[in-house]
Write a protein that holds these residues in place. Structure first.
Motif, short mmCIF file in Angstrom:
data_model
loop_
_atom_site.label_atom_id
_atom_site.label_comp_id
_atom_site.label_asym_id
_atom_site.label_seq_id
_atom_site.Cartn_x
_atom_site.Cartn_y
_atom_site.Cartn_z
N ALA A 226 29.26 52.75 -53.83
CA ALA A 226 30.10 52.09 -54.90
C ALA A 226 31.12 51.05 -55.29
N ILE A 227 31.54 50.46 -54.10
CA ILE A 227 32.69 49.34 -53.71
C ILE A 227 31.33 48.40 -53.87
N SER A 228 30.86 48.64 -52.92
CA SER A 228 29.49 46.91 -52.99
C SER A 228 28.89 46.80 -54.41
N PHE A 229 28.68 48.26 -55.18
CA PHE A 229 28.04 48.60 -56.12
C PHE A 229 29.29 47.31 -57.33
N LEU A 230 30.63 47.89 -57.23
CA LEU A 230 31.34 46.82 -58.31
C LEU A 230 31.00 45.80 -57.36
N VAL A 231 31.16 44.72 -56.36
CA VAL A 231 31.02 43.88 -55.97
C VAL A 231 30.23 43.19 -56.98
N ALA A 232 28.88 44.16 -56.96
CA ALA A 232 27.49 43.85 -57.03
C ALA A 232 27.58 43.13 -58.75
N TYR A 233 28.55 44.50 -59.42
CA TYR A 233 28.84 44.08 -61.45
C TYR A 233 29.98 42.53 -61.30
N ALA A 234 30.29 42.71 -60.35
CA ALA A 234 31.07 41.35 -60.58
C ALA A 234 30.51 39.45 -60.49
N LEU A 235 29.65 40.54 -59.23
CA LEU A 235 28.67 38.84 -59.28
C LEU A 235 26.99 38.73 -60.06
N LEU A 236 27.28 40.02 -61.16
CA LEU A 236 26.30 39.88 -62.14
C LEU A 236 26.36 38.62 -62.71
N TRP B 12 21.12 45.75 -53.55
CA TRP B 12 19.75 46.81 -53.03
C TRP B 12 20.29 47.08 -50.89
N LEU B 13 20.62 45.81 -50.55
CA LEU B 13 20.53 45.89 -49.20
C LEU B 13 22.02 46.68 -48.74
N VAL B 14 22.66 46.36 -49.75
CA VAL B 14 23.98 47.77 -49.05
C VAL B 14 24.60 48.52 -49.89
N SER B 15 24.48 48.50 -51.14
CA SER B 15 24.55 49.86 -52.53
C SER B 15 23.77 50.62 -51.97
N LEU C 207 16.39 42.80 -58.69
CA LEU C 207 17.03 43.04 -59.59
C LEU C 207 16.23 43.64 -60.50
N TRP C 208 14.76 43.22 -60.67
CA TRP C 208 13.98 43.34 -61.82
C TRP C 208 13.53 44.71 -61.24
N VAL C 209 13.42 45.21 -60.69
CA VAL C 209 12.96 46.42 -59.54
C VAL C 209 13.96 47.76 -60.05
N GLY C 210 15.17 47.12 -60.01
CA GLY C 210 16.01 47.87 -60.30
C GLY C 210 16.80 48.99 -62.17
N VAL C 211 16.04 47.91 -62.73
CA VAL C 211 16.12 47.67 -64.19
C VAL C 211 15.39 48.05 -64.64
N GLY C 212 13.47 47.77 -63.95
CA GLY C 212 12.64 48.30 -64.12
C GLY C 212 13.15 50.59 -63.67
N GLY C 213 13.18 50.48 -62.84
CA GLY C 213 13.56 51.79 -62.09
C GLY C 213 14.24 52.41 -63.56
N LEU C 214 15.14 51.93 -63.30
CA LEU C 214 16.29 52.27 -64.98
C LEU C 214 15.79 52.95 -65.91
#
Length: 216
Positions: A49-59, A71-74, A155-162
């Motif tokens: 969750a913490i690393s996802f929030l970091v990813a959100y901030a960098l998005l 992907w690699l951490v979260s 990023l596309w794999v994640g969006v596509g999976g969602l």
């Protein structure tokens, strides 16, 4: 004032919002009580969750880097908790079998997660074969460029999976279920921090399993 099926529009909309929020609470509660018994799993979800929030901030600043972190951490920490530390036997707390939980899972159950993670792990091979990904990316000139392009692909794999699972849920269980699930996934990092911020402390005290889940 206009009416819809005998109800004022604002009351109809208010009821829809309440139904949506109730469905969101149910999905969150089922996910927690069925799939988060292990304190190790809960602690890994806190890290995720913490690393996802970091990813959100960098998005919006560096989407490729955000995807690499996500992907690699979260995702790796999150799914490792489910695959390696969460019990797979009979759930005595909820009095259901593991097979039952997998069958009713709204989002990605373990079988679907295997497919998704396999696609994620194998996707960089496309960049070896097609460095420019059929014109979608600038071909990499060095390893840094390759990693950057891998980030974009992930990023596309994640969006596509969602989106893929959301559309599946639209067809199988209705539009609201799909929208509720997407909302749950996107807000899980905030909710997981609230739920599991004490999990490492319990783990350090030697408590390997959550002793029970109380309904909210």
């Amino acid at each position: 004032m206009p009416f819809v099926w005998g109800m004022p529009n604002h009351l109809h909309e208010e009821r829809d919002v309440k139904d949506f929020l109730q469905a969101l609470r149910v999905q969150r509660w089922d996910d927690h009580r069925y799939y988060h018994h292990s304190r190790i799993n809960q602690s890994l979800h806190l890290l995720s969750a913490i690393s996802f929030l970091v990813a959100y901030a960098l998005l919006f600043k560096d989407p490729a880097m955000a995807a690499l972190i996500a992907w690699l951490v979260s995702m790796v920490s999150r799914q490792a908790g489910h695959f390696f530390f969460e019990p797979k036997g009979y759930d005595h707390i909820n009095q259901v079998t593991h097979e039952y939980k997998e069958a009713i899972k709204v989002g990605y159950n373990l079988q679907r997660k295997v497919v998704l993670m396999a696609i994620w792990a194998c996707s960089p091979l496309l960049l070896v074969w097609q460095p420019g990904l059929f014109g979608l990316l600038e071909p990499h000139a060095d390893w840094r460029g390759f990693i950057h392009n891998v980030g974009w692909m992930w990023l596309w794999v994640g969006v596509g999976g969602l989106l893929f699972r959301m559309v599946q849920l639209f067809v199988q269980q209705g539009v609201q279920t799909g929208l509720v699930w997407v909302t749950k996934i996107l807000t899980d990092p905030f909710h997981d921090i609230m739920l599991y911020h004490k999990a490492p402390w319990y783990l350090l005290r030697g408590q390997m399993m959550d002793p029970g889940h109380r309904a909210p």
